[in-house]
Structures are given as C-alpha cells and as structure tokens.
Scaffold this motif. Structure first.
Motif, PDB file in Angstrom:
ATOM      1  N   LEU A   6     -44.048   3.593  35.665  1.00 21.36           N
ATOM      2  CA  LEU A   6     -43.549   2.255  35.958  1.00 21.36           C
ATOM      3  C   LEU A   6     -44.597   1.505  36.766  1.00 21.36           C
ATOM      4  N   THR A   8     -44.857  -1.825  39.086  1.00 18.03           N
ATOM      5  CA  THR A   8     -44.107  -2.840  39.796  1.00 18.03           C
ATOM      6  C   THR A   8     -44.922  -3.289  41.010  1.00 18.03           C
ATOM      7  N   SER A  38     -32.340   0.233  41.910  1.00 16.59           N
ATOM      8  CA  SER A  38     -32.297   0.058  40.452  1.00 16.59           C
ATOM      9  C   SER A  38     -33.589   0.541  39.804  1.00 16.59           C
ATOM     10  N   VAL A  42     -34.123   3.363  36.867  1.00 13.48           N
ATOM     11  CA  VAL A  42     -34.909   3.173  35.638  1.00 13.48           C
ATOM     12  C   VAL A  42     -35.939   4.287  35.499  1.00 13.48           C
ATOM     13  N   ARG A  46     -35.866   6.529  32.177  1.00 17.05           N
ATOM     14  CA  ARG A  46     -36.981   6.458  31.226  1.00 17.05           C
ATOM     15  C   ARG A  46     -37.944   7.629  31.372  1.00 17.05           C
ATOM     16  N   SER A 225     -38.869  -8.666  36.618  1.00 19.36           N
ATOM     17  CA  SER A 225     -38.960  -7.492  35.747  1.00 19.36           C
ATOM     18  C   SER A 225     -39.903  -6.440  36.309  1.00 19.36           C
ATOM     19  N   VAL A 228     -42.507  -0.638  31.961  1.00 12.49           N
ATOM     20  CA  VAL A 228     -42.656   0.761  31.557  1.00 12.49           C
ATOM     21  C   VAL A 228     -43.928   0.821  30.725  1.00 12.49           C
ATOM     22  N   GLU A 241     -43.644  -2.301  28.156  1.00 10.84           N
ATOM     23  CA  GLU A 241     -42.293  -2.813  27.928  1.00 10.84           C
ATOM     24  C   GLU A 241     -41.762  -3.397  29.231  1.00 10.84           C
ATOM     25  N   LEU A 243     -38.800  -4.684  31.579  1.00  9.49           N
ATOM     26  CA  LEU A 243     -37.363  -4.494  31.777  1.00  9.49           C
ATOM     27  C   LEU A 243     -36.911  -5.385  32.922  1.00  9.49           C
ATOM     28  N   ASN A 244     -35.874  -6.159  32.691  1.00  7.10           N
ATOM     29  CA  ASN A 244     -35.365  -7.037  33.741  1.00  7.10           C
ATOM     30  C   ASN A 244     -34.487  -6.251  34.702  1.00  7.10           C
ATOM     31  N   VAL A 245     -34.794  -6.348  35.986  1.00 11.27           N
ATOM     32  CA  VAL A 245     -34.000  -5.653  37.008  1.00 11.27           C
ATOM     33  C   VAL A 245     -33.534  -6.619  38.093  1.00 11.27           C
TER      34      VAL A 245
END
Length: 374
Positions: A6, A8, A38, A42, A46, A225, A228, A241, A243-245
C-alpha cells in the motif's frame, strides 16, 4: 518475485482544524485515526506485504503523546511492515514525534525510515530507499542518493520521498523539497512513492502521489484514496489501484446570483452528492439579491448548516439590491420612509464610500421589521 504494498501519505494526524469549531472540528480530528484503522483493514484484506507512508503521517512534531499512542493502536490489526517516512510537517528533528514514538516500545513491524539507507523487505524481494526530511525545508535533493544505492538482483527498487516534483506540479504548488522529475529513471526504480501533494496523481513515469486518504481542504485534486501497488519484477510495469477510504468530502461551491433571487445558491447545494452529513462545504456567493431573497437565503442556509457537517459562507461579494416591494414592506410614509430612501440612494452609489454600510443598514432594518412582525 512479485511484491504488493500500500502507498499512502499525508495523514496529517493531529491537524487542529482551528477554523471549524465545536463538535464538527473534533469529529474531523478523530476521523483521521479512524481512517488509519480503515487503511490497516485494507492491508489485511488485500494481503499486502507492507504499507509505505510517504511523509506527513502527523500534522506536526508537537502532537500529543496521546495522539501518537492512538495512532500506534490504529495500526495494530495489520501485522505486516509499516514504513514511515518523516515529511515536512513531521521532520526527523533531534526531538520529534518520531523520537517520542520510538520511546513507546514500538512493535517491531513499525519501521521509522529516518535515515537515508536501504530497508530490505521480505527476504530482499523489495528494497525501500527512503529520503527522510530532517528539516521542514531542505535545500538539497534528498533523493539523490537513490542513484548509487545497490540492491539484490531482481529485487523491486522502491523510492520513498516527500516533496515537489520539479517542472510537473502546478505553479501554485509549494516548490520546497524538490525532487527531479526523472529520479525514477536515474535510480532505476520500480516505483517512486511520493507524499506532499494531497491529490492522487501519476506525476511522471513510475512516479506517483497517493494523495491524502482523508481530505482536509477545498481543492479538486482527487484526494481521499490509497494505492494498492503490484510490482511483478524489478522493471515490470507497475500496477496501481486506487481505493477510496476517505469519510469526509470537501466541496467548494461558487454561486453567482444573477436574477435577483437566491435560487442559484440553493440549487448548487441541492446538487451535492453523497451523504450530506459528511460534506464540508465552502460556499462563495457573488452577485445581487433583493432584501426579500436575502431573508429567504439566510433562512435556507440555516437549514443547510444543520444538514451538512460544516458550512462556511463567504458572502462579501453578494450585494443587496432593494426592490420597491422591499422598501414598501418597511414603511410607506413618514420618517422611516425618508430614511429608507436616503439609505437606498447611498447604497446604490458605488462611488460613495459608505454604500456598503448603507446596504447593511437596509438589510438589518428589513430583517428587524419581519422579526417584530413574526
């Protein structure tokens, strides 16, 4: 030798939201910890090998120990590697949020990348090359050392940095802590994970900003978001990819009222998507309205303030234009009528330095009249 992680950044935990008072601001602050929880879920769902946080996990080095501990607790459900890079808000100073965090008996899977040295992951399947900031603004490129850093054959080379990519971000972006636009190519990186620009953006080849997972400003930059990322092999194309969090949406509405009514503003608010309770809205009003419409507008905006998480209104560009009906509603004769006519004349004279004061006086008279007659 596939590697999944991930990407972020820009959590800004501890952000005060000083301009949003009361429960609304407190909820925004607490949500940042919930969003980290959250992210951990994820990571589990994942089956990622690591989570890379590209700077500004914390809003400042002055956040409380309680905030640090709550953050550590939010990470606990995912037992893979968490790699934290000090950014410009939480730079690796001699005494920082990171030195305090290290004194809290950190779990071994939390890695603070506060030194420019390679971090090996999963038996050398991947090597992370961090560029920690040791002050808020670095005059030299902190990613330069990536170019000469060695790595095992076949290992994914992942750069981790925080700053502005030269020649790529908009002119309004902060240009401190500059990163060359071709750093990924020069350093033969599989992927360059960046933080600082709060929106999700593929800024250059193999070079990505993940954006802030929890939006915190009225800016249309695709925040909210996490990524990944799959790296199949060192030089294979990355697969990313989003992903909205994010929980809260931050929306700016510019409404020009051109027909004398407030309909344009109310229609714009009605078009808000998503759950109203999670919307933080900045409403900028321009144009002109009658006093009757101004009264209706203020009543409707009070309803919207109750529906939305937070509504900030800037009506300095909205002018009151009293109609004959407005003035008739105040008084038809006598002293009051004379005062109203004089205020109206002054309010309509753009060259009069007191025109704004006159418009405000008319509005107050109008609202007071209806308050007394209610």
């Amino acid at each position: 030798m596939a590697f999944r992680f991930l990407h972020t950044a820009d959590w800004q935990i501890g952000k005060p939201f000083a301009n949003i008072a009361g429960d609304s601001g407190a909820e925004l602050r607490s949500q940042r910890i919930k969003t980290v929880e959250s992210i951990a879920q994820v990571a589990i769902g994942r089956a990622v090998d690591a989570v890379l946080v590209a700077g500004d996990a914390f809003d400042s080095n002055e956040v409380s120990d309680r905030t640090i501990m709550r953050t550590i607790e939010a990470l606990a459900s995912y037992n893979g590697s968490w790699i934290f890079l000090p950014g410009n808000h939480d730079a690796a100073l001699a005494h920082s949020v990171w030195t305090r965090m290290q004194a809290m008996d950190l779990p071994s899977n939390i890695i603070i990348a506060d030194k420019p040295e390679p971090i090996s992951l999963w038996n050398d399947r991947a090597i992370v090359l961090p560029a920690p900031l040791r002050r808020r603004r670095e005059s030299l490129d902190q990613t330069e050392w990536f170019d000469g850093a060695s790595s095992p054959d076949g290992a994914a080379r992942i750069g981790l940095a925080h700053g502005s990519v030269a020649n790529r971000l908009p002119g309004s972006a902060d240009s401190s802590n500059e990163i060359p636009e071709d750093r990924a190519r020069r350093a033969d990186l599989s992927y360059l994970a960046l933080g600082d620009w709060h929106g999700a953006l593929n800024i250059a080849p193999r070079t990505w900003y993940s954006g802030a997972p929890e939006p915190d400003r009225h800016k249309a930059n695709d925040s909210g978001s996490i990524f990944v990322v799959d790296i199949e092999s060192h030089r294979a194309p990355e697969r990313v990819e989003a992903l909205n969090v994010g929980r809260y949406c931050w929306v700016r509405i510019d409404a020009e009222l051109v027909d004398g009514t407030c309909n344009g503003a109310l229609q714009a608010l009605a078009q808000l998507s998503g759950e109203h309770r999670s919307c933080v809205v900045s409403l900028n009003l321009t144009g002109a309205v009658s006093l009757a419409e101004r009264r209706r507008l203020e009543a409707e905006l009070r309803k919207w303030e109750a529906r939305l998480h937070h509504l900030e209104i800037d009506d300095t560009g909205l002018i009151d234009e009293p109609t004959p009906d407005d003035l008739d509603a105040l008084d038809n004769s006598g002293f009051v009528r004379l005062a109203v006519e004089r205020l109206r004349a002054k309010a309509s004279d753009a060259s009069d330095p007191d025109s704004g004061t006159a418009r405000m006086a008319l509005r107050m008279m109008y609202l007071d009249h209806f308050a007394k007659s209610a």
